[in-house]
Structure formats: C-alpha cells, structure tokens
Design a protein around this motif. Structure first.
Motif, short mmCIF file in Angstrom:
data_model
loop_
_atom_site.label_atom_id
_atom_site.label_comp_id
_atom_site.label_asym_id
_atom_site.label_seq_id
_atom_site.Cartn_x
_atom_site.Cartn_y
_atom_site.Cartn_z
N ALA A 96 41.71 -33.98 25.11
CA ALA A 96 42.20 -33.15 26.34
C ALA A 96 43.30 -32.24 26.18
N VAL A 97 44.01 -32.15 24.70
CA VAL A 97 44.97 -31.18 24.62
C VAL A 97 44.12 -30.04 24.25
N ALA A 98 42.82 -30.09 23.92
CA ALA A 98 42.11 -28.80 23.29
C ALA A 98 41.51 -28.03 24.52
N ALA A 99 41.63 -28.70 26.11
CA ALA A 99 40.88 -28.15 26.95
C ALA A 99 41.14 -26.45 27.06
N GLY A 100 42.42 -26.13 27.13
CA GLY A 100 42.80 -24.64 27.17
C GLY A 100 41.96 -23.90 25.77
N ALA A 101 42.17 -24.45 24.75
CA ALA A 101 41.84 -23.83 23.59
C ALA A 101 40.30 -23.44 23.83
N LEU A 102 39.54 -24.61 24.28
CA LEU A 102 38.28 -24.38 24.64
C LEU A 102 37.80 -23.42 25.27
N LEU A 103 38.51 -23.22 26.42
CA LEU A 103 38.30 -22.13 27.40
C LEU A 103 38.66 -20.87 26.98
N LEU A 104 39.45 -20.82 25.73
CA LEU A 104 39.72 -19.56 25.36
C LEU A 104 39.16 -19.06 23.99
N ALA A 105 38.20 -19.99 23.66
CA ALA A 105 37.23 -19.86 22.52
C ALA A 105 36.38 -18.68 22.40
N ASP A 106 35.92 -18.31 23.44
CA ASP A 106 35.06 -16.80 23.24
C ASP A 106 36.22 -15.74 22.97
N GLN A 107 37.21 -15.76 23.88
CA GLN A 107 38.19 -14.65 23.73
C GLN A 107 38.95 -14.71 22.54
N LEU A 108 39.18 -15.70 21.71
CA LEU A 108 39.78 -15.77 20.77
C LEU A 108 38.70 -15.70 19.25
N ASP A 109 37.54 -15.84 19.60
CA ASP A 109 36.39 -16.14 18.67
C ASP A 109 36.56 -17.35 17.87
N LEU A 110 36.78 -18.36 18.42
CA LEU A 110 37.09 -19.54 17.76
C LEU A 110 35.94 -20.24 16.98
N GLY A 111 35.90 -20.53 15.82
CA GLY A 111 34.70 -21.45 15.37
C GLY A 111 35.45 -22.80 15.03
N GLY A 112 36.79 -22.71 15.02
CA GLY A 112 37.25 -24.24 14.55
C GLY A 112 38.76 -24.24 15.26
N LEU A 113 38.99 -25.60 15.36
CA LEU A 113 40.48 -25.81 16.32
C LEU A 113 40.97 -26.96 15.06
N GLY A 114 42.10 -26.38 14.81
CA GLY A 114 43.04 -27.47 13.69
C GLY A 114 43.75 -28.37 14.63
N PHE A 115 43.90 -29.36 14.15
CA PHE A 115 44.67 -30.38 14.66
C PHE A 115 45.76 -31.17 13.54
N GLY A 116 46.97 -31.74 14.27
CA GLY A 116 47.73 -32.05 13.41
C GLY A 116 47.42 -33.63 12.94
N TYR A 117 46.55 -34.21 13.16
CA TYR A 117 46.23 -35.64 12.83
C TYR A 117 46.19 -35.82 11.44
N GLU A 118 46.93 -36.81 10.83
CA GLU A 118 47.32 -37.06 9.48
C GLU A 118 46.43 -38.32 8.94
N ILE A 119 46.55 -38.73 7.81
CA ILE A 119 45.71 -39.87 7.30
C ILE A 119 45.76 -41.12 7.95
N GLY A 120 46.93 -41.36 8.65
CA GLY A 120 46.91 -42.71 9.49
C GLY A 120 46.05 -42.50 10.64
N SER A 121 46.00 -41.52 11.33
CA SER A 121 45.12 -41.23 12.52
C SER A 121 43.64 -41.13 12.04
N ARG A 122 43.62 -40.50 11.13
CA ARG A 122 42.22 -40.04 10.74
C ARG A 122 41.26 -41.32 10.11
#
Ligand SMILES: [Zn+2]
Length: 403
Positions: free
Chosen positions: A184-210
C-alpha cells in the motif's frame, strides 16, 4: 470499490461482502483488523489507467476480501487473471486493454537507509514519497510519528520528487495504523504511473526481507517470497499493470545498505527513526537495532543510552530465531567491546564470527538476475563496483539459512 476523483486527489470507498471479515490476513500472514472503509490519496490524477486504480485499491482491501472484488471501472483481462490466480477472487468488470509498461523506474522513497541505498543504485530515478496524514474520521493516537519531518528530508534530496499524502494507514485498526499490505506504500506511485511513465517501482527491501524470510517467515530461505519475488502474487499483479516491482538492494544486507546510504550524497537526509525531529531519537527499538549495525559497519563501540533492563532491549536478547537475526549476529561479531554492552546476554545464543557473517558484506547474485532486463545491468555494475558479488560458499549461506 468506488473511486471519487477530486482536484486534490482520489478518495477510495469500499464495501465488504457478507463472506468478508473485519479481521483479515495480510500476505505476510499477519492478522489485520479493519477500522474504516474509506481513505484518500492526495495529488494523483483522475485519468490513470483503470488497472492502476484497481491495483492501488487492492493494496488496501486485499486482507479482508474473500471471493470477489468489483471495481467501478472495467479492468483488463490480464489484471483479472492476476487477481484470480493470486488470491482466488473473481475480479471485474473486465473490458479494458492492459496497460503497457512505461520507460521510467521510480524509487518508493522513505528516507531510511535501505531506501537511500536503493536510490544510490539509480541516481537518475525520481522519487515517490508516501506521507501519512491524519484521517478525518479516525482519531490519531500516534502523533509521535513525524511524517512531516520525513517529507521535508525527502524534499532536500534534490531528486525529482512526488510526495503523496494519504490517510490509508488509518483503514487499519490493529495492530496499529499501518499499511494493510506492505504494497500500500505504492498506492500513490501506482496512480501516478501514467503521468511519470513508470514501468518499474524500486523498493528498499534488502536480503533479509526478500530472501531470508522477511522477518515473519522466520529463519527460512524464501526464493518464492509472495510479497517481493517477481513470480509471487504481488509481483505478477504489479507487472500486469505495467509497473514491475524492482528491488535494487534485494541482494545485500542491512550492513551494506547502511554503508551505502551513509557514504552517499544523500547521507544528510537518511532517517530511519520516525520519532525524532532534529535527528533519530536514539531511544526506540529501531534506533537500537540500527545503532548496532552502524557501529559494526564503522568498527566502533556501541553508543546508546538504552540499558539492558528496557523492554526494547530484551527483544534483541531472546533466543533465536527472530527477524533481523542475521544482523544481530553480524553486529555481535564486529562491534568492539560488545561483551560490555546490553548485548552481552545475546552472545551466548550465537557463535558468530567475522568469517561466519562475511557473506552479509556481499551481493546475492540471484537478486540481480530477477531485476527486469532494462534496469539489470546498472544494478549489476553498481554491485560489482561498490559491494562485490557473493562466492559460491556465501551463496550457500543464503540458501541454507536456518537449516
Ligand atoms: Zn528512534
């Protein structure tokens, strides 16, 4: 799901079906209780692709939904299929063309060390910053959470920045206000995706989380992590909406993200504590955990006002397994004089040495391999130059974690 779009942003209202329940489970299996069925996301356009509206809504309502989800605008068959195969829900109405992935990678920027490290991998990437604001219909009992301070720091980074104000965390009654799903932290980024021409969204999850269980699936290698692997339910859903989940630092530990963040040109804006105004509070559990890592990275004695009798200290003195355990081991093995600190009691639980924890100084290659092709080479070059890739023995440490 009903989206009402205004000049100031978008408001989401949702209604549960009879089979839905007030207490649901997030993808990480954590129980979450619903507080209210509405939230707002500020500063987003009213004409985003319907699949973007749908995924943004799903990051909020997924824990409570059992059988079906009905959106207020038609979604693509690809998105409906991702919802069905991932969660077993019937989603509709169906009738839109799928959104094509854009060209830009943005970073979902929190200002914490992991997020800053992700940003340093892609120095040209714009930032989208999620800022918590109060909900008009839910009392805010957490005023110590200084989202205003974090937003100001994000504005000082010099990056192209979109700050999204949202009260969506107040849809959660328990355990406390927070994201219903981590995504849900990405909800705003998703709605901005057309405006920003997004094809990817980078998150700071590191090896422990992933790869090491994400703090909840404790002490277990998790190649199929349902939250962050590209082939997991969320990875497929985001990809269906043309916004790939990208983990630039998914192959490195919090020791490496700490080192990268504190040696980057964003070092003055790094802030992992949500309480302090002029700096980290030094007194919360997160400050203690990060201080252990920072002291280990800087090879200096621990500097904390926290004593062993405090409840937040006891949390890190338990017998394993627990989330973040790999970094406790790393700290115990490296901080000079650790036997004279509040962590003395933890030394008996581990046999950590510099050698047994050195894999946490390098990058796990599979994490680079799963970055989408258009952004992979840059991350690979960065990690080779700044971190170094794991040896086969070190790879084995990751893949046998906890076994
Ligand atoms: Zn703190």
């Amino acid at each position: 799901m009903t989206w009402e779009t205004l000049a100031t942003g978008a408001n989401l209202t949702f209604r549960l079906d009879p089979e839905d329940e007030i207490t649901g489970k997030a993808t990480d299996e954590h129980p979450v209780k619903l507080a209210i069925n509405s939230c707002s996301i500020g500063g987003v356009p009213d004409d985003a692709h319907p699949d973007l509206f749908a995924v943004a809504a799903w990051t909020v309502v997924a824990p409570w939904t059992r059988k079906r989800v009905i959106f207020d605008r038609a979604i693509s068959p690809q998105l409906a299929e991702a919802l069905h195969s991932g969660w077993g829900v019937e989603a509709g109405p169906v009738g839109a063309e799928a959104r094509q992935a854009g060209r830009t990678l943005a970073v979902s920027y929190s200002g914490g060390a992991d997020s800053v490290a992700a940003a340093t991998v892609y120095p040209e990437a714009p930032f989208v910053h999620f800022r918590r604001v109060a909900h008009t219909r839910v009392p805010n009992r957490w005023p110590h959470y200084r989202s205003d301070v974090l937003a100001k720091l994000a504005a000082k980074t010099g990056r192209e920045l979109s700050t999204v104000n949202s009260d969506l965390e107040f849809t959660l009654a328990e355990p406390r206000p927070g994201y219903p799903e981590h995504h849900a932290v990405a909800a705003g980024a998703l709605l901005l995706a057309d405006q920003l021409d997004l094809g990817g969204l980078g998150f700071g999850y590191e090896i422990g989380s992933r790869w090491l269980g994400g703090g909840r699936y404790l002490w277990r290698y998790t190649p199929d992590n349902p939250m962050w692997s590209p082939h997991g339910v969320w990875g497929r859903l985001f990809a269906a909406a043309g916004v790939h989940i990208v983990l630039p630092v998914g192959g490195v530990s919090e020791a490496v993200t700490m080192r990268l963040a504190l040696s980057s040109d964003l070092k003055d804006q790094v802030r992992w504590c949500l309480r302090g105004t002029d700096g980290p509070c030094r007194n919360c559990g997160k400050c203690l955990y990060k201080e252990l890592i920072q002291a280990a990275v800087e090879r200096r004695p621990l500097d904390t006002p926290i004593t062993a009798d405090r409840p937040i200290a006891r949390k890190y003195l338990r017998k394993p397994p627990f989330g973040g355990q790999e970094m406790i081991e790393y700290g115990l093995a490296r901080v000079p004089g650790i036997e004279n600190t509040l962590f003395a009691g933890a030394l008996g639980h581990f046999e950590a040495t510099e050698e047994s924890t050195s894999w946490l100084d390098h990058c796990y290659p599979r994490a680079i391999a799963e970055i989408p092709a258009q952004w992979r080479d840059q991350a690979a070059a960065f990690m080779s130059a700044q971190v170094g890739m794991m040896t086969e023995d070190e790879v084995r440490r990751v893949e046998t974690w906890g076994s």
